[in-house]
Motif scaffolding. Structure first.
Motif, PDB file in Angstrom:
ATOM      1  N   CYS A 267      81.143  32.509  41.136  1.00 55.57           N
ATOM      2  CA  CYS A 267      80.920  31.463  42.128  1.00 55.57           C
ATOM      3  C   CYS A 267      79.530  30.891  41.928  1.00 55.57           C
ATOM      4  O   CYS A 267      78.683  31.479  41.255  1.00 55.57           O
ATOM      5  CB  CYS A 267      81.149  31.971  43.554  1.00 55.57           C
ATOM      6  SG  CYS A 267      79.831  32.926  44.252  1.00 55.57           S
ATOM      7  N   LEU A 268      79.363  29.681  42.457  1.00 52.91           N
ATOM      8  CA  LEU A 268      78.080  28.990  42.345  1.00 52.91           C
ATOM      9  C   LEU A 268      77.411  29.137  43.700  1.00 52.91           C
ATOM     10  O   LEU A 268      77.948  28.662  44.702  1.00 52.91           O
ATOM     11  CB  LEU A 268      78.358  27.515  42.008  1.00 52.91           C
ATOM     12  CG  LEU A 268      77.254  26.523  41.627  1.00 52.91           C
ATOM     13  CD1 LEU A 268      76.493  25.994  42.799  1.00 52.91           C
ATOM     14  CD2 LEU A 268      76.292  27.107  40.580  1.00 52.91           C
ATOM     15  N   ALA A 269      76.283  29.835  43.738  1.00 47.61           N
ATOM     16  CA  ALA A 269      75.596  30.012  45.026  1.00 47.61           C
ATOM     17  C   ALA A 269      74.426  29.045  45.133  1.00 47.61           C
ATOM     18  O   ALA A 269      73.624  28.929  44.199  1.00 47.61           O
ATOM     19  CB  ALA A 269      75.105  31.445  45.158  1.00 47.61           C
ATOM     20  N   MET A 270      74.374  28.338  46.238  1.00 44.92           N
ATOM     21  CA  MET A 270      73.204  27.502  46.523  1.00 44.92           C
ATOM     22  C   MET A 270      72.483  28.145  47.700  1.00 44.92           C
ATOM     23  O   MET A 270      73.014  28.211  48.807  1.00 44.92           O
ATOM     24  CB  MET A 270      73.616  26.071  46.869  1.00 44.92           C
ATOM     25  CG  MET A 270      72.402  25.238  47.273  1.00 44.92           C
ATOM     26  SD  MET A 270      72.688  23.466  47.230  1.00 44.92           S
ATOM     27  CE  MET A 270      73.724  23.272  48.665  1.00 44.92           C
ATOM     28  N   LEU A 271      71.279  28.672  47.438  1.00 40.58           N
ATOM     29  CA  LEU A 271      70.508  29.333  48.491  1.00 40.58           C
ATOM     30  C   LEU A 271      69.370  28.428  48.916  1.00 40.58           C
ATOM     31  O   LEU A 271      68.517  28.061  48.099  1.00 40.58           O
ATOM     32  CB  LEU A 271      69.951  30.656  47.983  1.00 40.58           C
ATOM     33  CG  LEU A 271      71.003  31.687  47.617  1.00 40.58           C
ATOM     34  CD1 LEU A 271      70.360  32.994  47.223  1.00 40.58           C
ATOM     35  CD2 LEU A 271      71.972  31.898  48.782  1.00 40.58           C
ATOM     36  N   VAL A 272      69.393  28.043  50.169  1.00 37.97           N
ATOM     37  CA  VAL A 272      68.398  27.102  50.673  1.00 37.97           C
ATOM     38  C   VAL A 272      67.798  27.650  51.961  1.00 37.97           C
ATOM     39  O   VAL A 272      68.493  27.799  52.961  1.00 37.97           O
ATOM     40  CB  VAL A 272      69.019  25.704  50.899  1.00 37.97           C
ATOM     41  CG1 VAL A 272      69.013  24.906  49.613  1.00 37.97           C
ATOM     42  CG2 VAL A 272      70.441  25.769  51.438  1.00 37.97           C
ATOM     43  N   SER A 273      66.496  27.968  51.889  1.00 41.53           N
ATOM     44  CA  SER A 273      65.856  28.525  53.086  1.00 41.53           C
ATOM     45  C   SER A 273      64.416  28.060  53.134  1.00 41.53           C
ATOM     46  O   SER A 273      64.013  27.179  52.370  1.00 41.53           O
ATOM     47  CB  SER A 273      65.928  30.039  53.055  1.00 41.53           C
ATOM     48  OG  SER A 273      64.949  30.503  52.171  1.00 41.53           O
ATOM     49  N   GLY A 274      63.626  28.701  54.024  1.00 44.28           N
ATOM     50  CA  GLY A 274      62.226  28.321  54.134  1.00 44.28           C
ATOM     51  C   GLY A 274      61.421  28.766  52.920  1.00 44.28           C
ATOM     52  O   GLY A 274      60.364  28.228  52.626  1.00 44.28           O
ATOM     53  N   GLY A 275      61.930  29.745  52.204  1.00 42.49           N
ATOM     54  CA  GLY A 275      61.179  30.288  51.072  1.00 42.49           C
ATOM     55  C   GLY A 275      61.798  30.013  49.717  1.00 42.49           C
ATOM     56  O   GLY A 275      61.150  30.185  48.692  1.00 42.49           O
TER      57      GLY A 275
ATOM     58  N   GLY B 131      63.902  24.309  53.188  1.00 43.25           N
ATOM     59  CA  GLY B 131      63.566  24.594  54.588  1.00 43.25           C
ATOM     60  C   GLY B 131      62.116  24.250  54.898  1.00 43.25           C
ATOM     61  O   GLY B 131      61.785  23.792  55.999  1.00 43.25           O
ATOM     62  N   GLU B 132      61.264  24.463  53.897  1.00 46.45           N
ATOM     63  CA  GLU B 132      59.845  24.129  54.045  1.00 46.45           C
ATOM     64  C   GLU B 132      59.705  22.621  54.273  1.00 46.45           C
ATOM     65  O   GLU B 132      58.894  22.181  55.095  1.00 46.45           O
ATOM     66  CB  GLU B 132      59.173  24.527  52.727  1.00 46.45           C
ATOM     67  CG  GLU B 132      57.715  24.778  52.789  1.00 46.45           C
ATOM     68  CD  GLU B 132      57.185  25.193  51.405  1.00 46.45           C
ATOM     69  OE1 GLU B 132      57.974  25.529  50.484  1.00 46.45           O
ATOM     70  OE2 GLU B 132      55.961  25.156  51.250  1.00 46.45           O
TER      71      GLU B 132
ATOM     72  N   GLY C  27      61.343  23.753  62.034  1.00 52.85           N
ATOM     73  CA  GLY C  27      61.790  22.388  62.279  1.00 52.85           C
ATOM     74  C   GLY C  27      63.240  22.072  61.968  1.00 52.85           C
ATOM     75  O   GLY C  27      63.793  21.114  62.519  1.00 52.85           O
ATOM     76  N   GLY C  28      63.855  22.858  61.074  1.00 54.55           N
ATOM     77  CA  GLY C  28      65.223  22.539  60.644  1.00 54.55           C
ATOM     78  C   GLY C  28      66.192  22.247  61.779  1.00 54.55           C
ATOM     79  O   GLY C  28      66.806  21.167  61.823  1.00 54.55           O
TER      80      GLY C  28
ATOM     81  N   GLY D  55      71.336  30.995  53.191  1.00 53.19           N
ATOM     82  CA  GLY D  55      69.947  30.725  53.584  1.00 53.19           C
ATOM     83  C   GLY D  55      69.928  29.893  54.857  1.00 53.19           C
ATOM     84  O   GLY D  55      70.935  29.287  55.228  1.00 53.19           O
ATOM     85  N   GLY D  56      68.786  29.856  55.517  1.00 52.12           N
ATOM     86  CA  GLY D  56      68.679  29.196  56.824  1.00 52.12           C
ATOM     87  C   GLY D  56      69.144  27.751  56.855  1.00 52.12           C
ATOM     88  O   GLY D  56      69.764  27.308  57.829  1.00 52.12           O
ATOM     89  N   VAL D  57      68.880  26.992  55.772  1.00 52.75           N
ATOM     90  CA  VAL D  57      69.242  25.571  55.765  1.00 52.75           C
ATOM     91  C   VAL D  57      70.772  25.382  55.703  1.00 52.75           C
ATOM     92  O   VAL D  57      71.280  24.322  56.051  1.00 52.75           O
ATOM     93  CB  VAL D  57      68.516  24.837  54.608  1.00 52.75           C
ATOM     94  CG1 VAL D  57      68.842  23.357  54.576  1.00 52.75           C
ATOM     95  CG2 VAL D  57      67.002  25.022  54.719  1.00 52.75           C
ATOM     96  N   ALA D  58      71.481  26.426  55.297  1.00 50.88           N
ATOM     97  CA  ALA D  58      72.952  26.345  55.276  1.00 50.88           C
ATOM     98  C   ALA D  58      73.505  26.150  56.688  1.00 50.88           C
ATOM     99  O   ALA D  58      74.670  25.788  56.865  1.00 50.88           O
ATOM    100  CB  ALA D  58      73.549  27.595  54.644  1.00 50.88           C
TER     101      ALA D  58
END
Ligand code: KG4
Ligand code: ZN
Length: 351
Positions: free
Chosen positions: A136-144, A170-171, A186-187, A281-284
């Motif tokens: 699978c293709l994972a896209m991890l998007v968070s503050g870090g 996220g930043e 802020g997200g 990640g948080g942005v998800a």
């Protein structure tokens, strides 16, 4: 050992940033997910203060552990293994979790798994949607972090295809929210403000999507130019004495981020012949990102999996989920002199 028929019983500890998370899972079943967040203590600084986070982890560790065991209805001696985030993350914050995990493993005589935080963000989806599609293709998007990863077997390793070359997604949300006078983190505030805004009101730049950038950075991200562009736009309005329409700026900024994220994730999936995308990640938790990813993926016959928001942000269940998978697949445990590694590479699943 407890009965392994339904999978191993694993306790997971997460302290890489500002959440003290203790999760307990049996195989793919979530039994407890206790989280104590220090986010409010950082709010007035506009970002996470490492020393404050470390102290908060120390104070929250034992009560959170007790809460998790009580919710799961287990005794500590029942667990088959202890898993902990050993990196990447804030060094002092990671140390608190690693020290607690070592003490538990040693005291209980159970194996210790020091796991990669990003791989744990991937593994957590098993608690909600069952076994991960391979690959699978994972896209991890968070503050870090903001990464595109090809995952064949999350217990063995992941193949990094691309990552941000400057700010994490996220930043960017947090910095733009600050510019707009919205609280930290802020997200969620941008997500909310954008609902009543016009996403095509302002044409903000899409980083690393120009033909010349695609040669070197096809699956990489850049959000710092976008953040600067929003800052310039807001400053120009203020200089001209005009009011800034926060909803329009939030919606147009969010559209630019989601456009780039989904475009690149789909391009990576199609290029690598992968039919399943996992977002973590948080942005998800972002509502526009979820909707856009599902719409664009469906058009290409690709499936999208996104854990529920509480499992997307940092938590202990994700660490326990990865730990349980490692035990189930018979992977080697870590040694008891496991270090906390603030820059643990994504290719190291177990330290
Ligand atoms: O995964 P996470 O809890 O912690 C890190 O490892 O960073 O992610 C936190 C990040 C913050 O930057 C926050 O603003 C962002 O996730 N976030 C969101 C949303 N909810 C949280 N970003 C956009 N939309 C949201 N709804
Ligand atoms: Zn995270």
């Amino acid at each position: 050992m407890s009965s392994l028929t339904d999978g191993p019983l694993v306790l997971g500890i997460e302290t890489s940033c500002d959440e003290t998370g203790i999760g307990i899972v049996r195989g793919h079943t979530l039994l407890a997910d206790a989280v104590a967040s220090s986010v409010e203590e950082h709010a007035r600084f506009g970002g996470v203060v490492p020393e404050v986070a470390s102290r908060a982890h120390l104070e929250a560790m034992v009560p959170t552990l007790e809460r998790a065991c009580e919710t799961a209805g287990i005794r500590l001696q029942d667990v088959d293994a202890i898993a902990v985030t050993s990196g990447p993350g804030l060094a002092g914050a990671l140390l608190v979790g690693v020290a607690a995990a070592k003490a538990l493993a040693l005291g209980l005589g159970k194996p210790l798994y020091g796991v990669n935080h990003l791989a744990a963000h991937v593994a957590v989806d098993q608690l909600e949607h069952g076994p991960l599609p391979e690959p699978c293709l994972a896209m991890l998007v968070s503050g870090g972090h903001s990464s595109l990863l090809k995952v064949e077997d999350v217990t063995v390793g992941v193949d990094p295809l691309g990552a941000t070359i400057d700010d994490a997604a996220g930043e960017a949300f947090d910095k733009v929210a600050r510019l707009l006078g919205l609280p930290f983190p802020g997200g969620p505030h941008i997500d909310k403000a954008a609902v009543s805004g016009n996403s095509v009101a302002i044409d903000f730049p899409r980083g690393l999507t120009a033909r010349r950038d695609l040669e070197r950075h096809r699956f990489d991200f850049s959000f710092s130019g976008l953040k600067t562009s929003v800052a310039r736009w807001v400053e120009a309005k203020q200089r001209a004495g005009e009011t800034v329409d926060v909803a329009d700026v939030a919606a147009s900024f969010q559209e630019a981020v989601c456009d780039v994220l989904t475009r690149k994730a789909l391009d990576a999936a199609v290029t690598h012949g992968i039919e399943d995308i996992l977002i973590g990640g948080g942005v998800a938790a972002n509502s526009r990102l979820r909707a856009m990813a599902e719409e664009r993926a469906a058009a290409k016959g690709i499936r999208v999996r996104v854990p529920r928001p509480g499992l997307c942000t940092d938590n202990g269940a994700m660490v326990a989920a990865l730990g349980a998978e490692l035990v189930a697949r018979g992977r080697d445990a870590s040694s008891l002199d496991l270090p906390a590694d603030s820059s643990q590479p994504i290719t190291t699943v177990v330290a």
